[in-house]
Design a protein around this motif. Structure first.
Motif, PDB file in Angstrom:
ATOM      1  N   CYS A   1       0.938  -1.408  -0.322  1.00  0.00           N
ATOM      2  CA  CYS A   1       0.521  -0.089   0.259  1.00  0.00           C
ATOM      3  C   CYS A   1       0.586   1.465  -0.045  1.00  0.00           C
ATOM      4  O   CYS A   1       2.020   1.159  -0.279  1.00  0.00           O
ATOM      5  N   GLN A   2       0.424   2.283  -0.278  1.00  0.00           N
ATOM      6  CA  GLN A   2       1.301   3.746  -0.188  1.00  0.00           C
ATOM      7  C   GLN A   2       0.407   4.636   1.221  1.00  0.00           C
ATOM      8  O   GLN A   2      -0.970   4.248   1.875  1.00  0.00           O
ATOM      9  N   ILE A   3       1.159   5.272   1.946  1.00  0.00           N
ATOM     10  CA  ILE A   3       0.739   6.247   2.898  1.00  0.00           C
ATOM     11  C   ILE A   3       1.318   7.656   2.589  1.00  0.00           C
ATOM     12  O   ILE A   3       2.256   7.543   2.320  1.00  0.00           O
ATOM     13  N   LEU A   4       0.301   8.860   3.517  1.00  0.00           N
ATOM     14  CA  LEU A   4       0.870  10.043   2.677  1.00  0.00           C
ATOM     15  C   LEU A   4       1.008  10.456   3.528  1.00  0.00           C
ATOM     16  O   LEU A   4       0.883  10.309   4.699  1.00  0.00           O
ATOM     17  N   VAL A   5       2.394  11.003   4.182  1.00  0.00           N
ATOM     18  CA  VAL A   5       2.821  11.657   5.314  1.00  0.00           C
ATOM     19  C   VAL A   5       2.776  13.279   4.592  1.00  0.00           C
ATOM     20  O   VAL A   5       3.768  13.061   3.801  1.00  0.00           O
ATOM     21  N   LEU A   6       2.562  13.758   5.762  1.00  0.00           N
ATOM     22  CA  LEU A   6       2.343  15.118   5.216  1.00  0.00           C
ATOM     23  C   LEU A   6       3.378  15.921   6.114  1.00  0.00           C
ATOM     24  O   LEU A   6       3.461  15.343   7.707  1.00  0.00           O
ATOM     25  N   SER A   7       3.326  17.212   6.303  1.00  0.00           N
ATOM     26  CA  SER A   7       4.265  18.181   7.213  1.00  0.00           C
ATOM     27  C   SER A   7       3.094  19.554   7.038  1.00  0.00           C
ATOM     28  O   SER A   7       2.204  19.706   6.569  1.00  0.00           O
ATOM     29  N   ASP A   8       3.051  20.087   9.051  1.00  0.00           N
ATOM     30  CA  ASP A   8       2.636  21.035   8.921  1.00  0.00           C
ATOM     31  C   ASP A   8       3.653  22.966   7.986  1.00  0.00           C
ATOM     32  O   ASP A   8       3.656  23.800   7.674  1.00  0.00           O
ATOM     33  N   GLY A   9       4.720  23.021   7.568  1.00  0.00           N
ATOM     34  CA  GLY A   9       5.525  23.392   6.157  1.00  0.00           C
ATOM     35  C   GLY A   9       6.731  23.619   7.224  1.00  0.00           C
ATOM     36  O   GLY A   9       7.450  24.422   6.406  1.00  0.00           O
ATOM     37  N   HIS A  10       6.628  24.218   8.364  1.00  0.00           N
ATOM     38  CA  HIS A  10       7.437  24.534   8.903  1.00  0.00           C
ATOM     39  C   HIS A  10       9.247  23.208   9.037  1.00  0.00           C
ATOM     40  O   HIS A  10       9.105  22.588   9.470  1.00  0.00           O
ATOM     41  N   ASN A  11      10.682  23.227   9.207  1.00  0.00           N
ATOM     42  CA  ASN A  11      11.857  23.326   9.212  1.00  0.00           C
ATOM     43  C   ASN A  11      11.627  21.698   8.067  1.00  0.00           C
ATOM     44  O   ASN A  11      11.699  21.218   8.894  1.00  0.00           O
ATOM     45  N   LEU A  12      11.905  22.217   7.846  1.00  0.00           N
ATOM     46  CA  LEU A  12      11.731  21.385   6.058  1.00  0.00           C
ATOM     47  C   LEU A  12      13.239  20.822   6.471  1.00  0.00           C
ATOM     48  O   LEU A  12      13.461  19.487   5.163  1.00  0.00           O
ATOM     49  N   ASP A  13      13.640  21.289   6.332  1.00  0.00           N
ATOM     50  CA  ASP A  13      15.368  20.582   5.825  1.00  0.00           C
ATOM     51  C   ASP A  13      15.225  18.863   6.726  1.00  0.00           C
ATOM     52  O   ASP A  13      16.887  18.413   6.082  1.00  0.00           O
ATOM     53  N   ASP A  14      14.837  18.550   7.375  1.00  0.00           N
ATOM     54  CA  ASP A  14      14.761  17.171   7.613  1.00  0.00           C
ATOM     55  C   ASP A  14      13.528  16.330   7.965  1.00  0.00           C
ATOM     56  O   ASP A  14      13.942  15.313   7.181  1.00  0.00           O
ATOM     57  N   PHE A  15      12.683  16.849   6.319  1.00  0.00           N
ATOM     58  CA  PHE A  15      11.673  16.282   6.143  1.00  0.00           C
ATOM     59  C   PHE A  15      11.891  15.170   5.265  1.00  0.00           C
ATOM     60  O   PHE A  15      11.289  14.495   5.335  1.00  0.00           O
ATOM     61  N   ASP A  16      12.454  15.160   4.826  1.00  0.00           N
ATOM     62  CA  ASP A  16      12.887  14.102   3.010  1.00  0.00           C
ATOM     63  C   ASP A  16      13.259  12.553   4.156  1.00  0.00           C
ATOM     64  O   ASP A  16      13.713  11.631   3.869  1.00  0.00           O
TER      65      ASP A  16
END
Length: 88
Positions: free
Chosen positions: A73-88
């Motif tokens: 399956c696939q899941i969507l992982v979302l962020s609030d948009g703050h501190n994106l340096d480590d998001f990926d």
């Protein structure tokens, strides 16, 4: 009521048919659908420079996300948009 699309692809992956991202088509889609928010959720990829560009050129809330392959399956992982340096 707010209209939201949390599943926008902007990069071709091996799960998608080939396409070329168009900023103008995205803007047209947002306007025609009357959206208040979108999330950019490419397959197993977060392109921070492209996300920041998209966020700067549309007038609605744009959330960063990743569509992650998990087993069958696939899941969507979302962020609030703050501190994106480590998001990926």
């Amino acid at each position: 009521m707010q209209k939201v699309d949390l599943h926008i692809h902007t990069k071709t992956s091996n799960q998608d048919r080939a396409f070329a991202f168009s900023e103008d088509r995205l803007k047209e889609y947002i306007t025609n659908a009357g959206l208040d928010c979108i999330a950019v959720t490419n397959h197993n990829l977060f392109d921070k420079p492209q996300f920041e560009h998209i966020r700067s050129c549309v007038e609605i809330l744009v959330l960063p996300g990743i569509e992650v392959d998990v087993e069958k399956c696939q899941i969507l992982v979302l962020s609030d948009g703050h501190n994106l340096d480590d998001f990926d």
